[in-house]
Write an enzyme that holds these catalytic residues in place. Structure first.
Site, PDB file in Angstrom:
ATOM      1  N   VAL A 185       0.835  -1.206   0.000  1.00  0.00           N
ATOM      2  CA  VAL A 185       0.000   0.000   0.000  1.00  0.00           C
ATOM      3  C   VAL A 185       0.869   1.256   0.000  1.00  0.00           C
ATOM      4  O   VAL A 185       0.616   2.205  -0.752  1.00  0.00           O
ATOM      5  CB  VAL A 185      -0.954   0.001   1.223  1.00  0.00           C
ATOM      6  CG1 VAL A 185      -1.854   1.229   1.187  1.00  0.00           C
ATOM      7  CG2 VAL A 185      -1.797  -1.269   1.259  1.00  0.00           C
ATOM      8  N   LYS A 219      -7.044  -2.244   9.491  1.00  0.00           N
ATOM      9  CA  LYS A 219      -8.316  -2.563  10.180  1.00  0.00           C
ATOM     10  C   LYS A 219      -8.087  -3.401  11.426  1.00  0.00           C
ATOM     11  O   LYS A 219      -8.834  -3.300  12.394  1.00  0.00           O
ATOM     12  CB  LYS A 219      -9.322  -3.247   9.257  1.00  0.00           C
ATOM     13  CG  LYS A 219      -9.070  -4.708   8.969  1.00  0.00           C
ATOM     14  CD  LYS A 219      -8.360  -4.897   7.684  1.00  0.00           C
ATOM     15  CE  LYS A 219      -7.461  -6.071   7.583  1.00  0.00           C
ATOM     16  NZ  LYS A 219      -6.758  -6.098   6.319  1.00  0.00           N
ATOM     17  N   VAL A 244     -11.463  -0.578   5.412  1.00  0.00           N
ATOM     18  CA  VAL A 244     -12.568  -1.482   5.070  1.00  0.00           C
ATOM     19  C   VAL A 244     -12.818  -1.405   3.569  1.00  0.00           C
ATOM     20  O   VAL A 244     -13.057  -0.321   3.026  1.00  0.00           O
ATOM     21  CB  VAL A 244     -13.865  -1.099   5.826  1.00  0.00           C
ATOM     22  CG1 VAL A 244     -15.010  -2.013   5.420  1.00  0.00           C
ATOM     23  CG2 VAL A 244     -13.650  -1.155   7.332  1.00  0.00           C
ATOM     24  N   GLY A 256     -10.910  -1.614   1.002  1.00  0.00           N
ATOM     25  CA  GLY A 256      -9.872  -0.999   0.158  1.00  0.00           C
ATOM     26  C   GLY A 256     -10.327   0.228  -0.609  1.00  0.00           C
ATOM     27  O   GLY A 256     -10.538   1.291  -0.030  1.00  0.00           O
ATOM     28  N   GLU A 266      -2.113 -13.857   2.083  1.00  0.00           N
ATOM     29  CA  GLU A 266      -0.891 -13.783   2.880  1.00  0.00           C
ATOM     30  C   GLU A 266      -0.218 -15.158   2.901  1.00  0.00           C
ATOM     31  O   GLU A 266      -0.867 -16.181   2.637  1.00  0.00           O
ATOM     32  CB  GLU A 266      -1.246 -13.436   4.334  1.00  0.00           C
ATOM     33  CG  GLU A 266      -2.086 -12.207   4.511  1.00  0.00           C
ATOM     34  CD  GLU A 266      -1.284 -10.925   4.351  1.00  0.00           C
ATOM     35  OE1 GLU A 266      -0.068 -10.961   4.565  1.00  0.00           O
ATOM     36  OE2 GLU A 266      -1.892  -9.904   3.983  1.00  0.00           O
ATOM     37  N   LYS A 271     -13.568  -6.024   9.922  1.00  0.00           N
ATOM     38  CA  LYS A 271     -14.139  -4.940   9.099  1.00  0.00           C
ATOM     39  C   LYS A 271     -15.609  -4.721   9.460  1.00  0.00           C
ATOM     40  O   LYS A 271     -16.073  -3.584   9.514  1.00  0.00           O
ATOM     41  CB  LYS A 271     -13.980  -5.282   7.618  1.00  0.00           C
ATOM     42  CG  LYS A 271     -12.517  -5.296   7.177  1.00  0.00           C
ATOM     43  CD  LYS A 271     -12.372  -5.921   5.805  1.00  0.00           C
ATOM     44  CE  LYS A 271     -10.927  -5.906   5.335  1.00  0.00           C
ATOM     45  NZ  LYS A 271     -10.699  -6.757   4.168  1.00  0.00           N
ATOM     46  N   GLY A 289      -5.259  -4.388  -2.861  1.00  0.00           N
ATOM     47  CA  GLY A 289      -4.323  -4.117  -3.953  1.00  0.00           C
ATOM     48  C   GLY A 289      -3.704  -2.749  -3.749  1.00  0.00           C
ATOM     49  O   GLY A 289      -4.345  -1.853  -3.198  1.00  0.00           O
TER      50      GLY A 289
HETATM   51  P1  NAP Z   1       3.295  -4.826   3.773  1.00  0.00           P
HETATM   52  O1  NAP Z   1       3.418  -4.994   2.306  1.00  0.00           O
HETATM   53  O2  NAP Z   1       3.648  -5.955   4.675  1.00  0.00           O
HETATM   54  O3  NAP Z   1       4.144  -3.531   4.192  1.00  0.00           O
HETATM   55  C1  NAP Z   1       4.349  -3.152   5.497  1.00  0.00           C
HETATM   56  C2  NAP Z   1       5.422  -2.086   5.533  1.00  0.00           C
HETATM   57  O4  NAP Z   1       5.592  -1.683   6.903  1.00  0.00           O
HETATM   58  C3  NAP Z   1       6.791  -2.519   5.026  1.00  0.00           C
HETATM   59  O5  NAP Z   1       7.270  -1.568   4.115  1.00  0.00           O
HETATM   60  C4  NAP Z   1       7.662  -2.523   6.300  1.00  0.00           C
HETATM   61  O6  NAP Z   1       8.986  -2.073   6.098  1.00  0.00           O
HETATM   62  C5  NAP Z   1       6.976  -1.491   7.127  1.00  0.00           C
HETATM   63  N1  NAP Z   1       7.265  -1.639   8.556  1.00  0.00           N
HETATM   64  C6  NAP Z   1       6.995  -2.684   9.358  1.00  0.00           C
HETATM   65  N2  NAP Z   1       7.422  -2.431  10.610  1.00  0.00           N
HETATM   66  C7  NAP Z   1       7.960  -1.190  10.587  1.00  0.00           C
HETATM   67  C8  NAP Z   1       8.576  -0.358  11.541  1.00  0.00           C
HETATM   68  N3  NAP Z   1       8.720  -0.769  12.799  1.00  0.00           N
HETATM   69  N4  NAP Z   1       9.003   0.864  11.166  1.00  0.00           N
HETATM   70  C9  NAP Z   1       8.851   1.282   9.901  1.00  0.00           C
HETATM   71  N5  NAP Z   1       8.281   0.528   8.929  1.00  0.00           N
HETATM   72  C10 NAP Z   1       7.850  -0.688   9.272  1.00  0.00           C
HETATM   73  O7  NAP Z   1       1.793  -4.406   4.138  1.00  0.00           O
HETATM   74  P2  NAP Z   1       0.661  -3.820   3.162  1.00  0.00           P
HETATM   75  O8  NAP Z   1       0.057  -4.922   2.348  1.00  0.00           O
HETATM   76  O9  NAP Z   1       1.183  -2.636   2.468  1.00  0.00           O
HETATM   77  O10 NAP Z   1      -0.455  -3.419   4.222  1.00  0.00           O
HETATM   78  C11 NAP Z   1      -0.291  -2.289   5.069  1.00  0.00           C
HETATM   79  C12 NAP Z   1      -1.573  -2.103   5.873  1.00  0.00           C
HETATM   80  O11 NAP Z   1      -2.664  -1.865   4.961  1.00  0.00           O
HETATM   81  C13 NAP Z   1      -2.001  -3.335   6.672  1.00  0.00           C
HETATM   82  O12 NAP Z   1      -2.584  -2.938   7.870  1.00  0.00           O
HETATM   83  C14 NAP Z   1      -3.050  -3.999   5.789  1.00  0.00           C
HETATM   84  O13 NAP Z   1      -3.981  -4.766   6.528  1.00  0.00           O
HETATM   85  C15 NAP Z   1      -3.706  -2.796   5.177  1.00  0.00           C
HETATM   86  N6  NAP Z   1      -4.355  -3.040   3.908  1.00  0.00           N
HETATM   87  C16 NAP Z   1      -3.671  -3.656   2.920  1.00  0.00           C
HETATM   88  C17 NAP Z   1      -4.283  -3.864   1.704  1.00  0.00           C
HETATM   89  C18 NAP Z   1      -3.541  -4.519   0.573  1.00  0.00           C
HETATM   90  O14 NAP Z   1      -4.100  -4.660  -0.500  1.00  0.00           O
HETATM   91  N7  NAP Z   1      -2.303  -4.937   0.754  1.00  0.00           N
HETATM   92  C19 NAP Z   1      -5.615  -3.453   1.505  1.00  0.00           C
HETATM   93  C20 NAP Z   1      -6.284  -2.785   2.542  1.00  0.00           C
HETATM   94  C21 NAP Z   1      -5.648  -2.587   3.742  1.00  0.00           C
HETATM   95  P3  NAP Z   1      10.063  -2.924   5.255  1.00  0.00           P
HETATM   96  O15 NAP Z   1       9.543  -2.864   3.845  1.00  0.00           O
HETATM   97  O16 NAP Z   1      11.330  -2.202   5.425  1.00  0.00           O
HETATM   98  O17 NAP Z   1      10.035  -4.292   5.815  1.00  0.00           O
END
Ligand code: NAP
Length: 432
Positions: free
Chosen positions: A14, A105, A132, A134, A190, A205, A302
């Site tokens: 994201v 969420k 919720v 996206g 995941e 959600k 996404g």
């Molecule tokens: P992700 O790909 O796992 O990315 C998480 C990021 O957080 C990584 O860049 C990581 O850094 C960083 N991070 C973790 N611990 C950290 C810390 N202590 N200090 C600084 N940075 C830190 O997760 P994502 O898919 O983008 O999702 C992010 C959030 O959005 C989640 O809560 C998820 O539920 C929500 N969400 C995601 C989607 C989706 O489509 N993916 C949709 C809706 C909501 P590094 O890269 O350096 O490891």
């Protein structure tokens, strides 16, 4: 043009989408915000990791304190998943005078009351459209655009991974394991997909939506839930034959005694909009007492769909709209009463029931007799033809008229104990 300093914490799926939108479409955000959203810090854990986005020099850092100390930054998109350190970082950001936007969420479902209270005490705001569904703007719609209504019911597909898997099982006859493996290969699930497929993600959600729609506090773990991980392919096929599709439904309905809430696989009549939601898409059907039914459909996850919601929240926060709604909505404030749950046993519904029975005369009569004892009347019976003389059991599928949950449960238990019925009869609600 005026500049507002903004930052991102977390540059994963994201975060990269958000950075890309801010950097590539600054003109667009400036037009809507009436100012430039100037990306000054992107905080990550590991600055050596390759990223899909080119950031200006000096923006990427692993030092959160640099951002905390920078008073020119007013709005931060906090895009780390999970509970800790996301919770602590969000509190630090609020305490340093920054407004926060989040997509997390799980964090809000677990610690929403604490975080929202703290933000209010500090005169700050938290925006969470992306948490919720996206890219579907459901939070703004139920909390602002539909605010003249009492929402009376909500039915939604809120987990794209589950929907992808059951769409594959339904459309292509895939089995659960291969559909899940495919979702993982495509990056939709995941590495540990448990919370997606067991109904937890949808319940988290739904807890957020239930608060916004019904004005009451509910913890996600109190919502009865079942995921898609125990659906048998034969039930997908029988449902299809009967003109239904099985979907993982987040369900909320206002009744006299409170709010009915649940997450479960349910049968949805083919052709109805929710039944036709395919692949990783999400959808939400809301009924308001003034507006009537409203249907939302779009990508629930996404990088870019989620970034679309995050950046819109950053714009609203930068121009001051979020501060007003955050204050007036009093989200999760102490004054809100806890939700009165309608007793699960009192839930009324129609049911699909499947029994694998010994193929001998009189068994169907025994089953319908038991259902009759519990005042459950039958709408239709479907018996699959025996495939061979050696088949030990045959499936019988019964579609019922409306009955109480407690009656359906008690009847299922009695029927399961009959010697002519094999283990594990199956039951799904029919969405009506
Ligand atoms: P992700 O790909 O796992 O990315 C998480 C990021 O957080 C990584 O860049 C990581 O850094 C960083 N991070 C973790 N611990 C950290 C810390 N202590 N200090 C600084 N940075 C830190 O997760 P994502 O898919 O983008 O999702 C992010 C959030 O959005 C989640 O809560 C998820 O539920 C929500 N969400 C995601 C989607 C989706 O489509 N993916 C949709 C809706 C909501 P590094 O890269 O350096 O490891």
């Amino acid at each position: 043009m005026e500049k507002t300093g903004v930052a991102i914490v977390g540059l994963g799926n994201v975060g990269q989408g958000v950075a890309q939108l801010l950097l590539d479409h600054g003109d667009r955000t400036a037009r809507h915000a009436g100012r430039t959203l100037w990306l000054t810090h992107v905080v990550v854990r590991d600055i050596t990791k390759p990223r899909n986005v080119d950031l200006p020099d000096g923006v990427l850092t692993d030092d959160l304190s640099r951002l905390i100390r920078d008073n020119s930054v007013k709005v931060v998109a906090q895009l780390i998943g999970g509970i800790e350190p996301a919770r602590t970082i969000m509190l630090q950001l609020l305490e340093s005078g920054k407004d926060v936007v989040t997509a997390n969420k799980a964090l809000l479902a677990e610690h929403g009351p604490e975080l929202f209270d703290r933000a209010r005490q500090l005169g700050r705001s938290i925006a969470f459209e992306a948490s919720v569904a996206g890219g579907i703007p459901i939070i703004t719609n139920v909390s602002q655009c539909l605010s003249a209504n009492q929402i009376v019911s909500l039915r939604a597909i809120l987990n794209g991974t589950s929907n992808y898997i059951i769409s594959k099982m339904d459309g292509e006859g895939s089995d659960y394991r291969s559909a899940l493996a495919e979702a993982q290969q495509l990056g939709l699930a995941e590495a540990d997909p448990a919370m997606d497929v067991d109904g937890t993600d949808a319940a988290q959600k739904l807890a957020i939506l239930a608060h916004l729609c019904f004005g009451a506090r509910v913890h996600w773990s109190e919502i009865p839930r079942r995921g898609i991980d125990s659906i048998d392919e034969c039930d997908m096929q029988f449902s299809k034959h009967l003109g239904y599709r099985i979907k993982l439904i987040a369900f909320a309905k206002l009744v006299g005694s409170g709010v009915q809430l649940m997450v479960a696989p349910m049968l949805v009549k083919s052709g109805e909009p929710l039944a036709e939601v395919k692949a990783n898409f999400n959808a939400i059907s809301v009924v308001g007492d003034a507006v009537g039914p409203v249907f939302f459909h779009g990508q629930g996850a996404g990088p870019m769909p989620t970034a679309s919601a995050v950046v819109a929240d950053m714009i609203d926060t930068a121009v001051g709209r979020t501060a007003i709604t955050f204050k007036t909505l009093e989200l999760w404030a102490d004054g809100h009463k806890r939700v009165d749950f309608a007793s699960p046993g009192d839930l009324e519904g129609r049911y699909y029931m499947r029994f694998d029975v010994v193929d001998q005369p009189g068994v169907l009569g025994q089953i319908t007799g038991r259902l009759g004892q519990h005042r459950i009347s039958i709408a239709s019976v479907y018996q699959h033809e025996t495939q061979s003389d050696r088949q030990q059991t045959v499936p019988i599928v019964i579609m019922t008229h409306h009955a109480k949950e407690s009656a359906a449960r008690a009847a299922m238990k009695q029927i399961a104990d009959m010697p002519t019925v094999a283990d594990s009869p199956e039951r799904f609600r029919i969405l009506s």
